[in-house]
Design an enzyme around this catalytic site. Sequence first.
Site, PDB file in Angstrom:
ATOM      1  N   LYS A 173       9.632  10.658  -7.947  1.00 13.71           N
ATOM      2  CA  LYS A 173       8.876   9.587  -7.285  1.00 13.71           C
ATOM      3  C   LYS A 173       7.395   9.947  -7.198  1.00 13.71           C
ATOM      4  O   LYS A 173       6.524   9.078  -7.331  1.00 13.71           O
ATOM      5  CB  LYS A 173       9.447   9.336  -5.886  1.00 13.71           C
ATOM      6  CG  LYS A 173       8.692   8.262  -5.071  1.00 13.71           C
ATOM      7  CD  LYS A 173       8.635   6.921  -5.808  1.00 13.71           C
ATOM      8  CE  LYS A 173       8.313   5.758  -4.885  1.00 13.71           C
ATOM      9  NZ  LYS A 173       7.166   5.901  -4.019  1.00 13.71           N
ATOM     10  N   GLU A 180       1.421   5.260 -11.453  1.00 14.66           N
ATOM     11  CA  GLU A 180       0.985   3.999 -10.838  1.00 14.66           C
ATOM     12  C   GLU A 180      -0.518   4.004 -10.586  1.00 14.66           C
ATOM     13  O   GLU A 180      -1.202   3.000 -10.813  1.00 14.66           O
ATOM     14  CB  GLU A 180       1.750   3.821  -9.530  1.00 14.66           C
ATOM     15  CG  GLU A 180       1.475   2.567  -8.754  1.00 14.66           C
ATOM     16  CD  GLU A 180       2.267   2.579  -7.457  1.00 14.66           C
ATOM     17  OE1 GLU A 180       1.651   2.839  -6.397  1.00 14.66           O
ATOM     18  OE2 GLU A 180       3.492   2.366  -7.504  1.00 14.66           O
TER      19      GLU A 180
END
Length: 301
Positions: A173, A180
């Site tokens: 993550k 991102e």
Amino acid sequence: MDLGMIGLGRMGANMGERLLRGGHRVAGYDPGDAARAAAAARGIEATQSLATLVEALPAPRTLWLMVPAGPIVDDTIAALQPLLAAGDAVIDGGNSFYRDSQRRAVQLAGDGVGWLDVGTSGGIWGLEEGYSLTIGGDAALAQRLAPLFAALAPAPERGWGRVGPAGAGHFAKMVHNGIEYGLMQAFAEGFAILQRKQEFGLDLAQVADIWRDGSVVRSWLLDLCAQSLHGNPGLEGIAAYVADSGEGRWTVAEAIDLDVAAPVITQALIERLRSRDDDAFADRLLAALREAFGGHGFKRG
């Protein structure tokens, strides 16, 4: 399947509601009265304390933490641990640092309590669209709790999976969030160039809409760009200040430790840091140096 959700903010409450829709029972606790009341209105059994939450669950209990990364996770685990028994399980679905997750897994294992770190992506849209879940921890425990993950994911057979031992879920993550950063920065820079080319009078929302179909840059982030530009073409009322949750910093630090070149993610992080400095000392010194060696004038402020 029964689940105890700790942290009933927007994300935790949304996840709880999605589990309810999947036929699971969800009890929850949050220290905030308003959060508990809001969760109860959505069907979650809000309890008044961690102790009453644990008591409300049948053994073996599963507690899912959706609290901010850092000391509050350790504080919550410390309060929970005396209430739990061997065979129970704790899941951390927040954005914790993966090395903290490894440490917490060892800490709980001493009492026979299982641990899973679940990197959770989906934001406020997860309630309707589902959540992407990268799971770290014991394979047998992940399999036992598979019905929960299948209910939270976009579909029972996709969008989730165990990726490795304790810490691996949060590590994946962390890198996801670093990627991102880079994607968001590229979209921001590209649309800034389009916006600056005044002679064409481009409708940025229209361009975004066109790119959403067939283009190689089509993505959910582009969908969100289009939505933002339709709703507020000039981005009025939005300050040029971009925060970060820490995951980008951790990703860059890991890249350095592993001797992996990650210039895009690193630069995206630096741009976020620059956005917060309205009176950058470094930029003023650059202007002074240009004047000192070349006699170039500088703008007085």
